[in-house]
Design a protein around this motif. Structure first.
Motif, PDB file in Angstrom:
ATOM      1  N   PHE A  99      27.867 -52.290  10.190  1.00  0.00           N
ATOM      2  CA  PHE A  99      26.732 -52.989   9.563  1.00  0.00           C
ATOM      3  C   PHE A  99      26.468 -52.297   8.225  1.00  0.00           C
ATOM      4  O   PHE A  99      25.679 -51.350   8.145  1.00  0.00           O
ATOM      5  CB  PHE A  99      25.503 -52.947  10.473  1.00  0.00           C
ATOM      6  N   ASP A 100      27.153 -52.756   7.192  1.00  0.00           N
ATOM      7  CA  ASP A 100      27.202 -51.963   5.959  1.00  0.00           C
ATOM      8  C   ASP A 100      25.979 -52.113   5.065  1.00  0.00           C
ATOM      9  O   ASP A 100      25.884 -51.445   4.039  1.00  0.00           O
ATOM     10  CB  ASP A 100      28.485 -52.270   5.176  1.00  0.00           C
ATOM     11  N   ARG A 101      25.025 -52.967   5.459  1.00  0.00           N
ATOM     12  CA  ARG A 101      23.762 -53.067   4.710  1.00  0.00           C
ATOM     13  C   ARG A 101      22.624 -53.199   5.716  1.00  0.00           C
ATOM     14  O   ARG A 101      22.353 -54.295   6.218  1.00  0.00           O
ATOM     15  CB  ARG A 101      23.786 -54.260   3.746  1.00  0.00           C
ATOM     16  N   TYR A 102      21.998 -52.098   6.025  1.00  0.00           N
ATOM     17  CA  TYR A 102      20.927 -52.073   7.036  1.00  0.00           C
ATOM     18  C   TYR A 102      19.573 -51.881   6.363  1.00  0.00           C
ATOM     19  O   TYR A 102      19.443 -51.189   5.359  1.00  0.00           O
ATOM     20  CB  TYR A 102      21.186 -50.925   8.012  1.00  0.00           C
ATOM     21  N   PHE A 103      18.557 -52.506   6.986  1.00  0.00           N
ATOM     22  CA  PHE A 103      17.185 -52.325   6.490  1.00  0.00           C
ATOM     23  C   PHE A 103      16.239 -52.471   7.682  1.00  0.00           C
ATOM     24  O   PHE A 103      16.529 -53.158   8.653  1.00  0.00           O
ATOM     25  CB  PHE A 103      16.914 -53.366   5.396  1.00  0.00           C
ATOM     26  N   GLN A 104      15.105 -51.762   7.614  1.00  0.00           N
ATOM     27  CA  GLN A 104      14.105 -51.847   8.679  1.00  0.00           C
ATOM     28  C   GLN A 104      12.748 -51.426   8.133  1.00  0.00           C
ATOM     29  O   GLN A 104      12.662 -50.498   7.339  1.00  0.00           O
ATOM     30  CB  GLN A 104      14.519 -50.914   9.838  1.00  0.00           C
ATOM     31  N   VAL A 105      11.697 -52.150   8.557  1.00  0.00           N
ATOM     32  CA  VAL A 105      10.331 -51.642   8.343  1.00  0.00           C
ATOM     33  C   VAL A 105      10.083 -50.739   9.544  1.00  0.00           C
ATOM     34  O   VAL A 105       9.763 -51.203  10.637  1.00  0.00           O
ATOM     35  CB  VAL A 105       9.300 -52.789   8.273  1.00  0.00           C
ATOM     36  N   ALA A 106      10.297 -49.434   9.356  1.00  0.00           N
ATOM     37  CA  ALA A 106      10.431 -48.493  10.478  1.00  0.00           C
ATOM     38  C   ALA A 106       9.155 -47.698  10.716  1.00  0.00           C
ATOM     39  O   ALA A 106       8.535 -47.198   9.772  1.00  0.00           O
ATOM     40  CB  ALA A 106      11.584 -47.527  10.198  1.00  0.00           C
ATOM     41  N   ARG A 107       8.782 -47.580  11.983  1.00  0.00           N
ATOM     42  CA  ARG A 107       7.692 -46.698  12.369  1.00  0.00           C
ATOM     43  C   ARG A 107       8.258 -45.295  12.591  1.00  0.00           C
ATOM     44  O   ARG A 107       9.270 -45.127  13.268  1.00  0.00           O
ATOM     45  CB  ARG A 107       7.032 -47.182  13.667  1.00  0.00           C
ATOM     46  N   CYS A 108       7.618 -44.303  12.003  1.00  0.00           N
ATOM     47  CA  CYS A 108       8.098 -42.916  12.076  1.00  0.00           C
ATOM     48  C   CYS A 108       6.958 -42.013  12.536  1.00  0.00           C
ATOM     49  O   CYS A 108       5.781 -42.345  12.353  1.00  0.00           O
ATOM     50  CB  CYS A 108       8.598 -42.459  10.706  1.00  0.00           C
ATOM     51  N   TYR A 109       7.325 -40.857  13.106  1.00  0.00           N
ATOM     52  CA  TYR A 109       6.328 -39.983  13.743  1.00  0.00           C
ATOM     53  C   TYR A 109       6.587 -38.532  13.362  1.00  0.00           C
ATOM     54  O   TYR A 109       7.719 -38.054  13.460  1.00  0.00           O
ATOM     55  CB  TYR A 109       6.398 -40.134  15.267  1.00  0.00           C
ATOM     56  N   ARG A 110       5.536 -37.833  12.936  1.00  0.00           N
ATOM     57  CA  ARG A 110       5.661 -36.406  12.625  1.00  0.00           C
ATOM     58  C   ARG A 110       4.426 -35.677  13.121  1.00  0.00           C
ATOM     59  O   ARG A 110       3.304 -36.044  12.790  1.00  0.00           O
ATOM     60  CB  ARG A 110       5.817 -36.188  11.107  1.00  0.00           C
ATOM     61  N   ASP A 111       4.644 -34.636  13.892  1.00  0.00           N
ATOM     62  CA  ASP A 111       3.535 -33.856  14.441  1.00  0.00           C
ATOM     63  C   ASP A 111       3.221 -32.719  13.470  1.00  0.00           C
ATOM     64  O   ASP A 111       3.605 -31.576  13.690  1.00  0.00           O
ATOM     65  CB  ASP A 111       3.932 -33.316  15.821  1.00  0.00           C
ATOM     66  N   GLU A 112       2.523 -33.069  12.391  1.00  0.00           N
ATOM     67  CA  GLU A 112       2.269 -32.095  11.320  1.00  0.00           C
ATOM     68  C   GLU A 112       0.853 -31.532  11.359  1.00  0.00           C
ATOM     69  O   GLU A 112       0.412 -30.892  10.418  1.00  0.00           O
ATOM     70  CB  GLU A 112       2.550 -32.736   9.957  1.00  0.00           C
ATOM     71  N   GLY A 113       0.126 -31.799  12.450  1.00  0.00           N
ATOM     72  CA  GLY A 113      -1.209 -31.224  12.578  1.00  0.00           C
ATOM     73  C   GLY A 113      -2.176 -31.800  11.553  1.00  0.00           C
ATOM     74  O   GLY A 113      -2.022 -32.919  11.077  1.00  0.00           O
ATOM     75  N   SER A 114      -3.182 -31.013  11.217  1.00  0.00           N
ATOM     76  CA  SER A 114      -4.234 -31.475  10.299  1.00  0.00           C
ATOM     77  C   SER A 114      -3.794 -31.311   8.851  1.00  0.00           C
ATOM     78  O   SER A 114      -3.899 -30.227   8.288  1.00  0.00           O
ATOM     79  CB  SER A 114      -5.511 -30.669  10.542  1.00  0.00           C
ATOM     80  N   ARG A 115      -3.294 -32.376   8.276  1.00  0.00           N
ATOM     81  CA  ARG A 115      -2.924 -32.317   6.860  1.00  0.00           C
ATOM     82  C   ARG A 115      -3.591 -33.476   6.146  1.00  0.00           C
ATOM     83  O   ARG A 115      -3.523 -34.621   6.603  1.00  0.00           O
ATOM     84  CB  ARG A 115      -1.406 -32.399   6.695  1.00  0.00           C
ATOM     85  N   PRO A 116      -4.280 -33.196   5.035  1.00  0.00           N
ATOM     86  CA  PRO A 116      -4.996 -34.268   4.351  1.00  0.00           C
ATOM     87  C   PRO A 116      -4.037 -35.335   3.843  1.00  0.00           C
ATOM     88  O   PRO A 116      -2.948 -35.049   3.375  1.00  0.00           O
ATOM     89  CB  PRO A 116      -5.688 -33.555   3.173  1.00  0.00           C
TER      90      PRO A 116
END
Length: 519
Positions: free
Chosen positions: A122-139
């Protein structure tokens, strides 16, 4: 209608639902605390501001889909949310499984999956992707966020940049002015030396000037000391109208900021001003090099010079921060430096591939992620001086905020194994599936991810990314509306073979939970 052209003759009226007294008025000019807005988010969403922001977000995403899928043949593919722990990068959220001691990880990006899709043809991929990062309290960060995620096979850095420029031009709202192409580009080294940061706001000047040569033969002690050390430099920025707009307490707060955050002195120098707040050292500098100073810094009436001396990167980073601090101070006094209607895009390229670890400078870590390909001109240095290798990484910056980042990837299994095992000393077993896949004829590939929340925040002129997300978390990562995260009774944890180890100061919380369960 306001014109009165249509009249309705009412026969009956049925009340569908009643509304109790609102906790705040749904009017944009009525001041509300953010905590109250988040607690009653379903009411806050009725405001003109939130309606406009979320509708504009929807329109821009739809235009992006059109551009990528209809005009450029991209395929929208969803990737899993339950994955496994990945070495390097941000901290990940863990999800327990029913197998004892085994956990899923929520992906911080679909990085591995999109590379595997390239190998899958699949040589051209795209997604409106949900991502997750546990970075604590960051403004101004969210534990869950959205990316416009893109990957392509048989592409180079220029190809990705041209695609993104076209994408933004096509999806850009017509009332925000035209997007001029191509976007200017700057190397990481240039950005650091000129603006003191890898995400410069290029809407205004106040550039950092290297004035080391002016003071090569100086008699001034602290300048001599700085220049005698490796990478030692003397740098300065010119604050336009600083003597007119900045008070003495502002100058003192700037000096205190430099000491508190960088453990470094910054020296204000007043050259063509009616006031004279020069220290004895500044007076010495003026006596020695006044004319050369004025010529190099292009000093005008009432300008103030902020001068510092030290190691190149540290001096640049300090002046980069002070440049933004001074811009804030001047704008509070009514000086317009950063036009809110101007959108200044910039590509930053040629980042270092590795950085020394903060806790152990002798070891290396990836500047971005371990799948980034080295610059073709620097591959030979990987085996001798890896800290000098530049990467094929590129960031897209808008008005001083990073709104996207990507790279050309390593598509050779042997090279990827060497980077992971030998240079980064990572456990390659965690990535055995990717290394194995690269061995099955992986094409050269690269990609990028645009931070949709940050982009929309800048497009709409919102003060926070929480104003462009329907149901955001608070500063501490809490959902104030539903009180998530919440406690779970012990019987719900049993199938996952885990139990809560309560800290001593949480004993009261534990007792209240037990009371809640008993009732």
């Amino acid at each position: 209608m306001p014109t009165g052209e249509i009249e309705i003759k009412v026969k009956t009226a049925e009340l569908l639902n009643s509304c109790k007294k609102l906790p705040f008025e749904i009017k944009d000019f009525v001041k509300k605390t953010e905590a109250l807005r988040l607690q009653y988010r379903y009411l806050d969403l009725r405001s003109f501001q939130m309606q406009r922001n979320l509708r504009l977000r929807s329109q821009m995403v739809m235009r992006m889909r059109e551009y990528l899928c209809n005009l450029h043949g991209f395929i929208d593919i969803e990737t899993p949310t339950l994955f496994k722990k990945t070495p390097g990068g941000a901290k990940e959220f863990l999800v327990p499984s029913r197998e004892p001691g085994k956990f899923y990880s929520l992906p911080q990006s679909p990085q591995q999956f999109k590379q595997l899709l390239m190998i899958g043809g699949f040589d051209r991929y795209f997604q409106v992707a949900r991502c997750y990062r546990d970075e604590g309290s960051r403004p101004d960060r969210q534990p869950e966020f959205t990316q416009i995620d893109i990957e392509m096979s048989f592409v180079d850095q220029t190809g990705i940049q041209q695609l993104i420029e076209g994408l933004l031009q096509y999806s850009w709202p017509s009332d925000r002015g035209a997007v001029a192409l191509p976007f200017p580009s700057m190397t990481f080294a240039e950005a650091l030396a000129t603006y003191g940061t890898d995400k410069p706001d290029t809407r205004f000047g106040m550039k950092i000037i290297d004035i080391s040569n002016v003071f090569r033969n100086t008699e001034i002690g602290f300048l001599q000391d700085a220049l005698s050390k490796p990478q030692g430099t003397v740098k300065a920025i010119c604050v336009p109208g600083g003597a007119k707009y900045l008070k003495r307490k502002d100058i003192e707060s700037i000096r205190k900021f430099a000491v508190d955050h960088f453990n470094q002195e910054v020296l204000p120098v007043f050259l063509k001003t009616s006031i004279n707040w020069n220290s004895p050292v500044a007076e010495l500098i003026m006596e020695e090099q006044r004319l050369e100073f004025i010529r190099l810094m292009q000093v005008q009436e009432d300008d103030v010079i902020l001068l510092t001396a030290g190691e190149h990167q540290k001096a640049c980073s300090l002046l980069g921060k002070l440049r933004l601090e001074c811009a804030d101070l001047l704008e509070k006094k009514g000086v317009v430096l950063r036009d809110p209607a101007l959108f200044s895009f910039l590509w930053v390229v040629d980042f270092p591939l590795f950085l020394p670890k903060e806790d152990n400078p002798r070891e290396l870590e990836s500047a971005h992620h371990p799948f980034t390909a080295p610059h073709p001109s620097d591959i030979h240095l990987l085996y001798t001086e890896p800290e000098k290798v530049r990467s094929q990484h590129y960031d897209l910056v808008l008005n001083g905020s990073e709104i996207g980042g990507g790279s050309i990837r390593i598509h050779n299994a042997e090279l990827q194994h060497y980077v992971l095992a030998t240079l980064l000393k990572e456990d390659v077993k965690l990535l055995s599936h990717l290394l194995q896949a690269l061995d099955y004829g992986a094409p050269p590939h690269g990609g990028i991810a645009l931070g949709l929340d940050r982009l929309m925040c800048l497009v709409t002129g919102s003060p926070s990314i929480r104003d462009v997300i329907a149901f955001p978390k608070s500063f501490r990562g809490h959902d104030l509306m539903s009180s998530a995260p919440d406690c779970v009774p012990p019987e719900d944890l049993k199938p996952y073979h885990i139990q809560v180890s309560w800290p001593a100061d949480s004993e009261s919380e534990k007792n209240s939970l037990n009371l809640h369960q008993e009732s």
